[in-house]
Design an enzyme around this catalytic site. Structure first.
Site, PDB file in Angstrom:
ATOM      1  N   SER A  55      68.552 -12.181  11.925  1.00  0.00           N
ATOM      2  CA  SER A  55      67.269 -11.742  12.512  1.00  0.00           C
ATOM      3  C   SER A  55      66.694 -12.779  13.474  1.00  0.00           C
ATOM      4  O   SER A  55      65.713 -13.442  13.158  1.00  0.00           O
ATOM      5  CB  SER A  55      66.265 -11.397  11.409  1.00  0.00           C
ATOM      6  OG  SER A  55      66.230 -12.357  10.379  1.00  0.00           O
ATOM      7  N   GLY A  93       0.812  -1.223   0.000  1.00  0.00           N
ATOM      8  CA  GLY A  93       0.000   0.000   0.000  1.00  0.00           C
ATOM      9  C   GLY A  93       0.839   1.264   0.000  1.00  0.00           C
ATOM     10  O   GLY A  93       0.415   2.302   0.488  1.00  0.00           O
ATOM     11  N   LYS A  94       2.017   1.159  -0.576  1.00  0.00           N
ATOM     12  CA  LYS A  94       2.930   2.294  -0.574  1.00  0.00           C
ATOM     13  C   LYS A  94       2.408   3.468  -1.408  1.00  0.00           C
ATOM     14  O   LYS A  94       2.371   4.601  -0.944  1.00  0.00           O
ATOM     15  CB  LYS A  94       4.280   1.830  -1.132  1.00  0.00           C
ATOM     16  CG  LYS A  94       5.392   2.791  -0.973  1.00  0.00           C
ATOM     17  CD  LYS A  94       6.723   2.073  -1.037  1.00  0.00           C
ATOM     18  CE  LYS A  94       6.777   1.052  -2.162  1.00  0.00           C
ATOM     19  NZ  LYS A  94       6.877   1.682  -3.495  1.00  0.00           N
ATOM     20  N   SER A  95       1.991   3.148  -2.636  1.00  0.00           N
ATOM     21  CA  SER A  95       1.466   4.216  -3.489  1.00  0.00           C
ATOM     22  C   SER A  95       0.211   4.811  -2.875  1.00  0.00           C
ATOM     23  O   SER A  95      -0.030   6.016  -2.956  1.00  0.00           O
ATOM     24  CB  SER A  95       1.166   3.689  -4.890  1.00  0.00           C
ATOM     25  OG  SER A  95       2.364   3.312  -5.524  1.00  0.00           O
ATOM     26  N   PRO A 127       9.993   1.296  -6.157  1.00  0.00           N
ATOM     27  CA  PRO A 127       9.195   0.082  -6.340  1.00  0.00           C
ATOM     28  C   PRO A 127       9.668  -1.060  -5.439  1.00  0.00           C
ATOM     29  O   PRO A 127      10.806  -1.075  -4.983  1.00  0.00           O
ATOM     30  CB  PRO A 127       9.428  -0.262  -7.805  1.00  0.00           C
ATOM     31  CG  PRO A 127      10.750   0.325  -8.126  1.00  0.00           C
ATOM     32  CD  PRO A 127      10.861   1.559  -7.297  1.00  0.00           C
ATOM     33  N   GLY A 171      68.195 -17.225   9.771  1.00  0.00           N
ATOM     34  CA  GLY A 171      68.838 -18.475  10.187  1.00  0.00           C
ATOM     35  C   GLY A 171      70.124 -18.154  10.930  1.00  0.00           C
ATOM     36  O   GLY A 171      70.569 -17.003  10.977  1.00  0.00           O
ATOM     37  N   LEU A 172      70.720 -19.174  11.499  1.00  0.00           N
ATOM     38  CA  LEU A 172      71.948 -18.998  12.278  1.00  0.00           C
ATOM     39  C   LEU A 172      73.083 -18.495  11.406  1.00  0.00           C
ATOM     40  O   LEU A 172      73.054 -18.641  10.183  1.00  0.00           O
ATOM     41  CB  LEU A 172      72.362 -20.340  12.903  1.00  0.00           C
ATOM     42  CG  LEU A 172      71.419 -20.894  13.981  1.00  0.00           C
ATOM     43  CD1 LEU A 172      71.815 -22.339  14.303  1.00  0.00           C
ATOM     44  CD2 LEU A 172      71.482 -20.017  15.233  1.00  0.00           C
ATOM     45  N   SER A 209      73.603 -16.232   3.013  1.00  0.00           N
ATOM     46  CA  SER A 209      74.206 -15.340   2.019  1.00  0.00           C
ATOM     47  C   SER A 209      74.523 -16.087   0.726  1.00  0.00           C
ATOM     48  O   SER A 209      74.314 -15.571  -0.370  1.00  0.00           O
ATOM     49  CB  SER A 209      75.478 -14.695   2.586  1.00  0.00           C
ATOM     50  OG  SER A 209      75.129 -13.906   3.692  1.00  0.00           O
ATOM     51  N   ASP A 246      -6.764  -1.838   9.299  1.00  0.00           N
ATOM     52  CA  ASP A 246      -8.204  -2.100   9.164  1.00  0.00           C
ATOM     53  C   ASP A 246      -8.469  -3.570   8.869  1.00  0.00           C
ATOM     54  O   ASP A 246      -9.510  -4.104   9.221  1.00  0.00           O
ATOM     55  CB  ASP A 246      -8.786  -1.209   8.059  1.00  0.00           C
ATOM     56  CG  ASP A 246      -8.021  -1.322   6.740  1.00  0.00           C
ATOM     57  OD1 ASP A 246      -6.798  -1.075   6.746  1.00  0.00           O
ATOM     58  OD2 ASP A 246      -8.644  -1.675   5.712  1.00  0.00           O
TER      59      ASP A 246
END
Lengths: 634, 310
Positions: free
Chosen positions: A541, A36-38, A112, A467-468, A474, A168
């Site tokens: 590292s 019932g939007k419209s 819509p 690594g060690l 290298s 209603d």
């Protein structure tokens, strides 16, 4: 406008004065085909006396001819416009309706409820301050209701009216209404909608539209029109930092150089410190020019022309922003995209992206997932079809000033345009800048890592060999680099010993110095990756946290940890440089493996067991693995 | 020009007219920035007056950087021609007037050919000829969405094929204030900066901003004859009087302005803007009823739009 006609008749001057100060509320109505939007919109137009006599007589005729209410006034016919939709009995596009009351002017986006819902609803919602979500009281909360609510939330509308229509037909039952509202609130809370006003109504009979319904005395809240008139419309954008996307540079003569645009957020006053993005240049507002005279200040929503106190280069698409709170500049984003075209969205295809007054080229990198708007489930997807909503990564050809959509709809909303057809094919919301592009300096944006790497025909990355001492890092790294260079790739090898002769010669071997050693090398590698190189890092590292820190400087898929796994006994047996012997004798302090720990990698990308293969084999293995991972091509 | 509509309310919230004004200015600037050769269709009516006023504001202190185009049917009221020339001269804007010469040679006029043929030949075909002749790629029009049902869905940037056709399926979604003006050579845009204005907004803005409009909108004694229930003004000697018709002097005004033989006057004493607005609000007859072209089958406007009428 019956309720106002006395004033109009008696004192038009007072009426006009009052109407000068009306505010504007834009809202969207969302509902399914039969909610019932419209009828509701037609009713609002009718009740606010926006229907003229001649339209009314046309409506009476139409109601008898094509009405669905057995000859009674069918308000839906007032708003169903195009001939095609009349024949099909459905609306097919976004329509805009207008009505006004004493307090407000209203613009309604009517969208819509059928299958094109996503495209049309998102379009209609993009300019709305509020959403009216219709529910058929007989049916309650449906899949469509959830879909509409999700889209409303997605597009950033926070205020929702839950209009439970056709009361209603359920005997004006309070129980039914309250059950529906409770159902809805439970769902809405899940998606984050909280500002909800529920109103029971009958659009067909006018209950709770303009006045409290005698059929529902139990409803204590406002009627629909009352609520629409009273709900605050204070523009949230006004409270945000100042943003003005420059639309047009106004240069009528040598003495005037103005920057015209509509203020997207915040306010600006003469003398304000501003910053121009993406250039980053700063200046001060000299004048706020309008045809009606200069303004002292201006706020979000106003279209103005600014002049600055200094000669700053500003062109269309730039954003003039508050100097103290400028937007970020980035070229890579996570974005939510709504696809609006029959041709599906393809990953890797370049589209034009328009945001504010700026148009750039955008490529969609991966689609992370699409969203099922009915269930809100996230589904894997490679492409987006018409009406799909997906979360994607976007890569632009240059950096743009932006705010996340949730912060600023103008600086965070965009449309996508097909370069061949010129159609608007999608719309989207910028969620955030990807970490990899955040804080990238604007100077570097035109030529970035990707461009540099592409120029070299490769993907930039870093191979981090850990690594060690004496594990063979290298030697292996050297072999890899020779091979890659022979293949025409651009590489650089950062060797621990070599770097300690220069950049890191001030560092020793204490834990603190080792951390700094790795930090510097990681940063240098990052610059080199940014330069488009394949970087080989050969460093002991020893600590996990520093290796992780290094990893986090890079994008996923750029950092490869290669664990050169040689047992301590074996490394010590080889002792190529005689260091282990020195360490054992106590002549070297803090030697990894002897009196300083080596933390073994837990999940390296590549692990090389040097007891099982020689250096050449190890290099071969690593290159094979990189090809498998598609880091280098075969 | 008054500054009334420029300063926001003390709360920092803009009024509805301020929001509409800012939106229209944004649209006007966007077209000028992105299109190669825009033009403003100027029909001399009140909507054109507002649109032109907004253009002056949008580009101030520069003069709006596009010409005005009047597609002339040669049947406008004399007062409209005088007003048109005066306004263009005062603003320093170039005014192009295009008349469909073929139609003129064929002697097309509203009396013998009827409103439909006259409108199609002189207005619709004339407009296409003018756009093609000058090669305009974007044309501003003063149409509003509230005027007619089929216009409620019209985009602000309405895309037209190289044949000037409007295809409801090819229209581009418009989100936020982001418009897509891109097109191929030959294709063009109709742009409607007043899309979101209503008739009341237009009048209120004219009042607030003191915008000059053609005097025909105000009540005065004018010579009219009554035809098919409409009061038609005898504006010049070209109007053939039917046997027994004698022009009467009546206090009338026009709610809408078009070709004088096709535009009905209403009896009215409203000779000020507030009085006009008052009359409009108290009279429950919609604006376009005075225009004969709407008295066609349902959805006639949509057909006209597909054929290229504005």
């Amino acid at each position: 406008m019956a309720h106002q006609s006395d004033l109009i008749a008696q004192d038009i001057g007072a009426y006009l004065k009052a109407h000068e100060h009306k505010s504007l509320l834009r809202f969207i109505t969302c509902g399914s085909v039969d909610d019932g939007k419209s009828t509701l919109i037609g009713r609002l137009l009718y009740e606010s006396k926006m229907i003229f006599d001649d339209q009314l007589s046309a409506l009476e005729q139409d109601s008898k001819k094509v009405g669905t209410r057995g000859g009674e006034l069918d308000f839906a016919l007032l708003v169903d416009g195009l001939a095609a939709e009349r024949e099909q009995g459905i609306t097919i596009d976004v329509a805009y309706r207008f009505f006004s009351t004493e307090k407000r002017k209203f613009i309604v986006a009517d969208t819509p409820g059928h299958e094109q819902y996503t495209r049309n609803m998102v379009t209609g919602a993009s300019t709305a301050d509020l959403a009216v979500i219709l529910i058929d009281a007989r049916k309650g909360v449906l899949t469509q209701t959830r879909r509409h609510s999700f889209l409303v939330h997605l597009i950033g509308i926070s205020r929702v009216v839950l209009a439970v229509n056709k009361m209603d037909l359920v005997g004006y039952s309070r129980e039914t209404f309250e059950r529906i509202v409770a159902d809805y609130r439970a769902f809405a809370a899940r998606i984050g909608l909280t500002d909800i006003t529920a109103i029971p109504l009958s659009a067909a009979y006018g209950d709770n539209i303009l006045a409290a319904s005698p059929n529902m005395p139990w409803h204590a809240g406002p009627n629909l029109m009352q609520h629409l008139e009273d709900v605050p419309v204070t523009d949230a954008a006004t409270g945000k930092p100042f943003r003005l996307p420059v639309q047009w540079v106004n240069r009528p003569n040598q003495d005037f150089r103005g920057f015209a645009g509509q203020i997207a957020s915040g306010r600006v006053a003469r003398g304000d410190r501003i910053r121009v993005l993406p250039s980053g240049r700063e200046s001060e507002v000299a004048r706020i020019v309008t045809a009606g005279g200069d303004l002292e200040s201006a706020v979000a929503g106003q279209s103005v022309t600014l002049t600055l106190t200094s000669e700053v280069d500003v062109s269309r698409g730039d954003v003039i922003a508050a100097g103290s709170a400028p937007p970020q500049v980035a070229s890579q984003f996570e974005a939510t995209i709504v696809w609006m075209h029959e041709e599906p969205m393809l990953q890797g295809r370049a589209y034009l992206l328009k945001t504010g007054a700026r148009t750039v080229t955008a490529t969609i990198t991966p689609v992370k997932h699409k969203i099922n708007v009915n269930t809100l489930d996230e589904l894997p997807a490679e492409r987006l079809e018409l009406n799909d909503i997906g979360v994607c990564e976007l890569e632009l050809d240059r950096g743009i000033p932006f705010d996340p959509y949730t912060e600023n709809h103008t600086l965070g909303g965009f449309i996508l345009i097909d370069r061949m057809s010129n159609s608007t094919v999608g719309a989207g919301l910028l969620n955030f800048a990807l970490r990899r592009s955040q804080n990238v300096h604007w100077q570097a944006l035109d030529v970035d890592k990707k461009v540099r790497a592409r120029q070299k025909g490769q993907k930039a990355c870093v191979l981090w060999l850990t690594g060690l001492s004496g594990a063979g890092k290298s030697t292996i790294a050297n072999l890899i680099e020779k091979r890659l260079t022979a293949e025409g790739r651009h590489t650089y090898l950062l060797d621990g010993d070599n770097v300690r002769h220069g950049l890191n010669k001030d560092l020793g071997f204490t834990a603190q110095d080792r951390v700094e050693n790795i930090r510097r090398v990681a940063e240098v590698s990052k610059l080199m990756v940014d330069a488009g190189l394949i970087v080989l890092v050969s460093f002991i590292s020893p600590f996990r946290s520093e290796r992780r820190m290094a990893r986090e400087l890079f994008q996923p898929g750029e950092f490869f940890e290669v664990f050169i796994d040689t047992p301590l006994a074996e490394a010590e047996r080889r002792d190529v440089k005689g260091l282990y012997k020195k360490a054992r004798r106590g002549e070297l302090k803090n030697f990894t493996g002897i009196d300083s720990p080596y933390e073994t990698p837990e999940s390296p990308e590549i692990r090389i067991d040097t007891t099982a293969m020689d250096a050449a084999g190890a290099a071969e293995r690593i290159i094979d693995r990189l090809q498998e991972l598609k880091v280098i091509d075969t | 020009m008054k500054a009334a509509a420029a300063a926001p309310l003390s709360t920092g919230t803009l009024t509805h007219l301020q929001r509409l004004e800012a939106e229209s200015i944004h649209i006007l600037r966007e077209v000028v920035a992105e299109c190669e050769k825009p033009v403003m269709l100027y029909s001399i009516g009140k909507d054109s007056a507002v649109m032109l006023h907004l253009a002056v504001k949008a580009f101030y202190p520069a003069v709006p950087p596009f010409p005005l185009l009047h597609v002339d049917t040669t049947w406008k009221f004399k007062a409209m021609y005088a007003f048109r020339d005066e306004i263009a001269a005062r603003l320093g804007m170039q005014l192009l007037v295009h008349i469909n010469q073929e139609g003129l040679k064929a002697g097309v006029n509203p009396f013998t050919h009827g409103s439909q043929v006259h409108t199609d030949v002189m207005k619709t075909q004339g407009l296409k000829q003018a756009l093609d002749k000058y090669g305009f790629d974007a044309a501003f029009g003063g149409a509003r969405r509230d005027e007619e049902k089929s216009r409620a869905k019209e985009r602000i940037f309405s895309f037209r094929s190289a044949q000037h056709r409007w295809d409801p399926k090819q229209q581009r979604p418009e989100l936020w204030s982001l418009y897509n003006p891109r097109k191929h050579p030959g294709e063009s845009l109709r742009v409607f900066p007043l899309s979101n204005w209503t008739e009341l907004d237009i009048w209120q803005y004219i009042y607030l901003e003191n915008i000059p409009i053609v005097p025909l909108y105000f009540s005065a004694l004018r010579p009219v004859v009554e035809r098919d229930g409409a009061l038609i003004m005898v504006d010049d000697e070209r109007m053939p009087l039917k046997p027994g018709e004698t022009p009467m002097q009546k206090r009338v005004r026009f709610r809408t302005l078009g070709c004088y033989p096709l535009t009905g006057a209403v009896e009215s004493d409203a000779d000020t803007l507030p009085a006009i607005i008052q009359e409009m609000l108290l009279t429950k007859t919609s604006e376009r009823q005075g225009r004969v072209i709407d008295h066609d089958a349902a959805a006639s406007m949509e057909k006209k739009k597909q054929e290229g009428y504005f």
